[in-house]
Design a protein around this motif. Structure first.
Motif, mmCIF file in Angstrom:
data_model
loop_
_atom_site.group_PDB
_atom_site.id
_atom_site.type_symbol
_atom_site.label_atom_id
_atom_site.label_comp_id
_atom_site.label_asym_id
_atom_site.label_seq_id
_atom_site.Cartn_x
_atom_site.Cartn_y
_atom_site.Cartn_z
ATOM 1 N N ARG A 1 131.753 119.718 86.260
ATOM 2 C CA ARG A 1 130.987 120.966 86.358
ATOM 3 C C ARG A 1 131.950 122.155 86.395
ATOM 4 N N ARG B 1 132.941 113.790 93.554
ATOM 5 C CA ARG B 1 134.057 114.682 93.218
ATOM 6 C C ARG B 1 134.288 114.712 91.694
ATOM 7 N N PHE C 1 117.131 121.434 80.361
ATOM 8 C CA PHE C 1 118.285 122.092 80.985
ATOM 9 C C PHE C 1 118.084 123.610 80.989
ATOM 10 N N MET D 1 116.085 117.192 76.328
ATOM 11 C CA MET D 1 116.980 117.445 77.460
ATOM 12 C C MET D 1 117.553 118.856 77.411
ATOM 13 N N VAL E 1 124.898 122.858 81.440
ATOM 14 C CA VAL E 1 123.871 122.590 82.436
ATOM 15 C C VAL E 1 123.886 121.113 82.834
ATOM 16 N N GLY E 2 124.190 120.235 81.887
ATOM 17 C CA GLY E 2 124.182 118.800 82.178
ATOM 18 C C GLY E 2 125.138 118.435 83.294
ATOM 19 N N GLU F 1 125.889 116.686 88.834
ATOM 20 C CA GLU F 1 126.491 116.847 90.152
ATOM 21 C C GLU F 1 125.408 116.893 91.237
ATOM 22 N N GLU F 2 124.337 117.656 90.969
ATOM 23 C CA GLU F 2 123.251 117.742 91.959
ATOM 24 C C GLU F 2 122.664 116.367 92.227
ATOM 25 N N HIS G 1 124.765 114.338 94.567
ATOM 26 C CA HIS G 1 124.600 114.756 95.967
ATOM 27 C C HIS G 1 123.322 114.162 96.554
ATOM 28 N N ARG G 2 122.267 114.123 95.738
ATOM 29 C CA ARG G 2 121.006 113.534 96.236
ATOM 30 C C ARG G 2 121.160 112.037 96.466
ATOM 31 N N PHE H 1 129.063 126.918 84.129
ATOM 32 C CA PHE H 1 127.730 127.405 84.479
ATOM 33 C C PHE H 1 127.780 128.870 84.914
ATOM 34 N N VAL I 1 127.062 122.365 97.462
ATOM 35 C CA VAL I 1 125.912 121.871 96.701
ATOM 36 C C VAL I 1 125.255 120.782 97.529
ATOM 37 N N ASP I 2 123.927 120.760 97.617
ATOM 38 C CA ASP I 2 123.333 119.568 98.229
ATOM 39 C C ASP I 2 122.396 118.860 97.262
ATOM 40 N N GLY I 3 122.093 119.497 96.136
ATOM 41 C CA GLY I 3 121.329 118.801 95.112
ATOM 42 C C GLY I 3 119.830 118.844 95.309
ATOM 43 N N LEU J 1 114.635 112.980 94.607
ATOM 44 C CA LEU J 1 113.488 113.864 94.395
ATOM 45 C C LEU J 1 112.206 113.058 94.310
ATOM 46 N N VAL K 1 126.057 120.316 85.715
ATOM 47 C CA VAL K 1 125.496 120.842 86.972
ATOM 48 C C VAL K 1 124.414 119.891 87.492
ATOM 49 N N ARG K 2 123.530 119.489 86.594
ATOM 50 C CA ARG K 2 122.433 118.601 87.016
ATOM 51 C C ARG K 2 122.973 117.236 87.452
ATOM 52 N N LEU L 1 117.130 109.330 85.291
ATOM 53 C CA LEU L 1 117.487 110.702 84.915
ATOM 54 C C LEU L 1 118.971 110.790 84.580
ATOM 55 N N GLU M 1 131.719 116.896 90.240
ATOM 56 C CA GLU M 1 132.083 118.285 90.539
ATOM 57 C C GLU M 1 133.187 118.763 89.593
ATOM 58 N N ILE N 1 120.668 112.254 81.227
ATOM 59 C CA ILE N 1 121.655 113.349 81.251
ATOM 60 C C ILE N 1 122.922 112.893 80.529
ATOM 61 N N GLN O 1 118.467 111.328 99.380
ATOM 62 C CA GLN O 1 117.291 112.186 99.347
ATOM 63 C C GLN O 1 116.841 112.356 97.908
ATOM 64 N N ARG P 1 120.124 124.533 90.535
ATOM 65 C CA ARG P 1 120.774 125.837 90.428
ATOM 66 C C ARG P 1 120.295 126.575 89.177
#
Lengths: 320, 621
Positions: free
Chosen positions: B541, B535, A116, A112, B553-554, B559-560, B563-564, A212, A159-161, B571, B556-557, B580, B538, B584, B569, A165
């Motif tokens: 992050r 939230r 990352f 991981m 980084v974890g 949070e993304e 959002h998905r 980040f 952010v939309d994911g 991946l 950030v990922r 995933l 977020e 994480i 949506q 990033r």
């Protein structure tokens, strides 16, 4: 002139053969690593022991000539009784420790960490990291297509994911000696350590920002010539990813002429002063293309000054 | 070290602000005037003198930020000269803390909370209104903020005004109109609600209160009132008992730390008292920033002397001569009252040299945080006191071995320290009879969200979650509980079917939950929980220090990924996303340096487990 009353008298010649100083007594402790019980000096780290056993523990932010910062977390191992994994590079051994270096938890954590880094940083000039990615079967692409990232200071960043990033920023070329491409920076802190108390004591760079958005920076991000930088190049010497690169290497890579298979390495002693630093000259097509110094040499421990590192042009001024 | 100062110089106001904190610059080597007659001599001592002040870097930034509203290049350079800090390093420190601005900013900035407890009480709508009237967050006179610790009066905002005497004005509850009008006319309501703190403590005045008994009842700015209500009697008792006697009482009381980690306080004290390295330090962790927590704020605003008395007893028992109170930067009223209380206590001989003729010395210094949740982590807090970036240290060594300035350090939460005088009053063994076998004494709970009477509640350990919610008046008429967050953003979500969890350390542990710092946020059935979870992702992050890869980084990922999930949506597929998320969470828990990364996925993962129907695919329940 007589010898009487002459102020200097030679000391009597000793008949005792001088002995080397006594070896410091180092306490040995027993620890178990991957089922093997071994004895090691109490002052060692887990990494010292795994390396002495021939266990290849991956490291990115660790370097023998710098203080361990244990931030990349790729060297983590499983210590029985500990709630979390522990960093091998900095954790001192204690009697009775039972350690696993390749358990499923360890492998997942390493995989991981590599995903990352691979998904957020450009690792194209970091062969070591790439080989780890293969070894641990990491898949940096599973976080979606890469996004160009702008640094902000606000938590409410949109952010939309749908895109991952990254730390992408423009390359910094502000002097003739080296290039800084922070899109390739994994924030291992090595350059900050080498610029600070671990080697140079110049303190031209530090980690700025948070989370980040953290990045290596001079004050207010001023160009290197305006900063305290003395161009010793020790930051390049320790950079594990090519984020910091000799201008010579950067230009040759851009021109497509950089070819490590054609390069030879020759050790010599720097001729500029009396310290006697070992230089390793990297030569391609009969030209010096960069200069490094071996970590295991007592004089420098791998660190040089601007003259040893960059003052090689005179060798190549053959035409005059 | 050779300081390389480049660029601008400080304006007279900026110099004045820094000199106000550090005194006038003694020599040209430290940014002062040239004095050729004396310079040679002073230069020899100037560097050493300024380097020993290095730890006041963050205070120096506060001085400029509070006076001007932002920290210019010139101000930073001057601070660097005064404290002998390389500019790059100082820049790294300043940019770490979100309350410092390094680009020009108006002198008045309103920080508006959009965190979970305010969000469900209109905080997010408020921010969206402000985006329309004042422009995007961070672009000028307002910005979004993580939890401000005013959850019982949500939605909340905090106006910070730079001036010769900087002001912090709490607006809670507030409205878009109040903020825009306030900015337009530069006129702000008096902190009227805060004159009467009993409004934040619904059971105020009850005879059963132990920790909260003075709050709202006596004048927090009067030491006489404190002494008349029994204050400082316990300090005298502690001096009579001596170090070992006090530690014995605390061990007997089985007091567990109230900051979230629940470590036995007596064992910590014993370790420091016996530590051979000197000096010892005491730190009071008042960096309360866990979303949904506001109990420490009320203790400091309403009963500041009790905090100081607890600290003094702790300091004397563990052989410290110096204590730091690390106060959250967003708590201006607490800071004001504590500073006054410090002066009064010192004047009355309860602090300083030869306390109450005992021959013992102990003094306290307040250090302010500057907008960083991570500084609530003990080792990050030490670095912040030392004037560094709030990056946690690896443990071991533990604080009792090597804490602030590398010396043995006792670090306790505000509520823990306020329990100390109480333990001495009741006696350790009698105190241990309160509550349950493993959770002894009284505990403060912070109730917010959809509950009739939000506020701080005190109870001896024992009631269940259901009983606590009933004490606070239950959910509003006609609504149903959808979810409850226990322990804050680093805590655990439980569903309406888990209301019978006993609110004790052992009871919550058995239910795979946590008490944390005593947060109970109630979400009724109208709340979009996917928004709340996003939230929280977020939050982590934004608050990660960025030092180690798993957390930097974890978060950030993670949070993304949320959002998905929210926008449906994925991946690859929803199952793949949930898998995933698990991985994480696992690496953050296993490999992060500190508790922030280790708990960054705990609340969101618990929600997916304990709450039903979250992120259901379209067309499914």
């Amino acid at each position: 002139m007589s010898n009487d009353g002459y102020w200097f008298q030679a000391p009597p010649v000793s008949t005792r053969i001088p002995l080397p100083p006594a070896e410091p007594v180092v306490e040995l402790v027993d620890i178990t690593i991957d089922g093997r019980t071994v004895q090691a000096p109490k002052t060692s780290t887990i990494l010292d022991v795994t390396r002495s056993l021939g266990i290849d523990t991956p490291t990115l932010c660790f370097l023998e000539n710098l203080t361990p910062v244990n931030v990349c977390r790729i060297c983590v191992v499983e210590l029985t009784g500990a709630r979390t994994l522990v960093p091998a590079c900095s954790r001192k051994i204690e009697a009775g420790m039972v350690i696993q270096t390749d358990s499923p938890r360890v492998r997942l954590a390493r995989k991981m960490v590599l995903e990352f880094l691979g998904s957020s940083v450009d690792l194209s000039t970091a062969p070591q990291a790439q080989s780890y990615i293969e070894r641990y079967d990491a898949k940096p692409d599973r976080y979606g297509p890469r996004k160009e990232s702008a640094r902000t200071h606000d938590h409410a960043e949109a952010v939309d994911g749908t895109k991952a990033r990254t730390t992408q920023v423009p390359v910094k070329i502000d002097n003739d000696l080296y290039v800084r491409d922070y899109s390739k920076c994994i924030l291992c802190y090595k350059c900050v350590e080498a610029c600070g108390t671990d080697a140079q004591n110049t303190f031209a760079i530090a980690v700025a920002g948070r989370g980040f958005q953290s990045h290596i920076s001079t004050e207010a991000d001023v160009p290197l010539p305006d900063s305290a930088c003395v161009y010793c190049g020790n930051c390049i010497g320790v950079c594990p990813t090519g984020a910091l690169m000799f201008k010579s290497e950067f230009d040759m890579r851009a021109a497509g002429t950089w070819d490590e298979s054609k390069q030879t390495q020759t050790d010599t002693i720097c001729s500029f002063c009396g310290v006697g630093c070992t230089l390793t000259l990297h030569v391609q097509d009969n030209s010096i293309v960069k200069v490094t110094s071996p970590l295991d040499v007592e004089v420098t421990h791998g660190h040089l000054c601007i003259k040893g590192r960059f003052g090689y042009q005179y060798v190549q001024n053959r035409d005059e | 070290m050779d300081l390389h100062i480049h660029g601008d110089t400080a304006s007279p106001q900026e110099r004045e602000a820094v000199d106000g904190l550090l005194g006038p610059a003694p020599s040209a080597w430290m940014g002062g005037l040239r004095n050729l007659n004396e310079e040679g001599r002073i230069a020899l001592v100037g560097g050493q003198e300024s380097r020993t002040q290095r730890h006041r870097l963050i205070e120096a930034f506060h001085a400029v930020q509070g006076r001007i509203g932002w920290v210019s290049e010139g101000a930073l350079n001057y601070i660097c000269q005064r404290l002998s800090v390389p500019p790059a390093e100082a820049y790294g420190v300043a940019t770490f803390y979100h309350l410092f601005s390094l680009s020009p900013r108006p002198s008045t900035v309103v920080h508006v909370c959009d965190d979970i407890a305010c969000r469900i009480k209109g905080g997010e709508n408020l921010c969206q209104d402000l985006e329309k009237t004042l422009g995007p967050s961070g672009s000028g006179s307002w910005q979004r903020s993580p939890c401000l610790g005013l959850c019982e009066r949500a939605p909340a905002a905090l106006t910070l005004q730079a001036a010769t005497t900087p002001r912090g004005i709490t607006l809670a509850p507030t409205s878009g109109e109040e903020i825009t009008q306030g900015l337009k006319q530069n006129a702000w309501p008096v902190d009227e609600p805060f004159q009467n703190l009993s409004r934040s403590i619904p059971p105020s005045g009850s005879r059963e209160l132990r920790l909260l008994k003075r709050i709202g009842k006596i004048d927090p700015e009067s030491i006489e009132a404190y002494i008349l209500s029994g204050g400082y009697a316990r300090l005298k008792q502690a001096l009579a008992l001596g170090s070992e006697g006090v530690i014995r009482e605390v061990l007997d009381s089985k007091l567990m730390g109230r900051g979230g980690a629940a470590f036995p306080t007596g064992r910590k004290w014993e370790a420091v008292a016996k530590a051979p390295a000197k000096p010892h330090y005491l730190v009071c962790n008042a960096d309360e920033s866990e979303p949904g927590t506001f109990k420490d704020r009320l203790l400091m605003e309403g009963d500041p002397f009790a905090v100081l008395e607890g600290m003094t007893i702790a300091g004397l028992a563990t052989g410290c001569e110096k204590g730091f109170l690390y106060l959250r930067g967003e708590y201006p009223l607490a800071g004001k009252r504590l500073a006054l209380a410090l002066d009064l206590a010192r004047f009355a001989g309860f602090l300083g040299e030869n306390i109450l003729e005992s021959g013992l010395n102990f003094d306290i210094e307040i250090r302010r945080g500057a907008g960083a949740y991570i500084c609530g982590e003990e080792t990050a807090l030490f670095n912040s006191i030392e004037g560094k970036r709030g990056e946690p240290r690896n443990k071991p060594p533990f604080p009792v071995q090597e804490g602030v300035f590398g010396k043995p350090t006792v670090i306790n939460n505000v509520e823990t320290l306020v329990n100390i005088p109480l333990i001495l009053k009741e006696g350790g063994k009698a105190y241990a009879q309160l509550g349950t076998e493993s959770s002894t004494g009284p505990k403060l709970f912070c109730l917010s969200g959809h509950v009739a009477r939000p506020g701080v509640y005190e109870t001896t350990f024992g009631p269940t979650l259901r009983q606590m919610i009933e004490i606070a008046g239950g959910v509003p008429e006609g609504r149903k509980i959808q979810a409850i967050l226990l322990g804050g953003a680093a805590g655990v979500f439980v569903g309406p079917d888990q209301l019978d969890i006993p609110l004790t350390f052992e009871g919550t542990r058995a239910a795979n939950a946590t008490l944390g710092s005593g947060v109970i946020i109630i979400f009724d059935d109208r709340v979009d929980m996917t928004d709340i979870l996003t939230r929280i992702a977020e939050f982590f992050r934004a608050e990660s220090c960025g030092q180690c890869v798993p957390c930097r980084v974890g978060t950030v990922r993670q949070e993304e990924l949320f959002h998905r999930l929210r926008s449906q949506q994925p991946l690859v597929s929803r199952e793949e996303e949930l898998n995933l998320l698990k991985e994480i969470g696992q690496v953050m828990r296993d490999a992060s340096i500190c508790g922030l990364g280790q708990t960054a996925s705990s609340a969101v993962e618990s929600a997916l487990k304990n709450l039903k129907g979250l992120f259901a695919e379209r067309g499914q329940p």
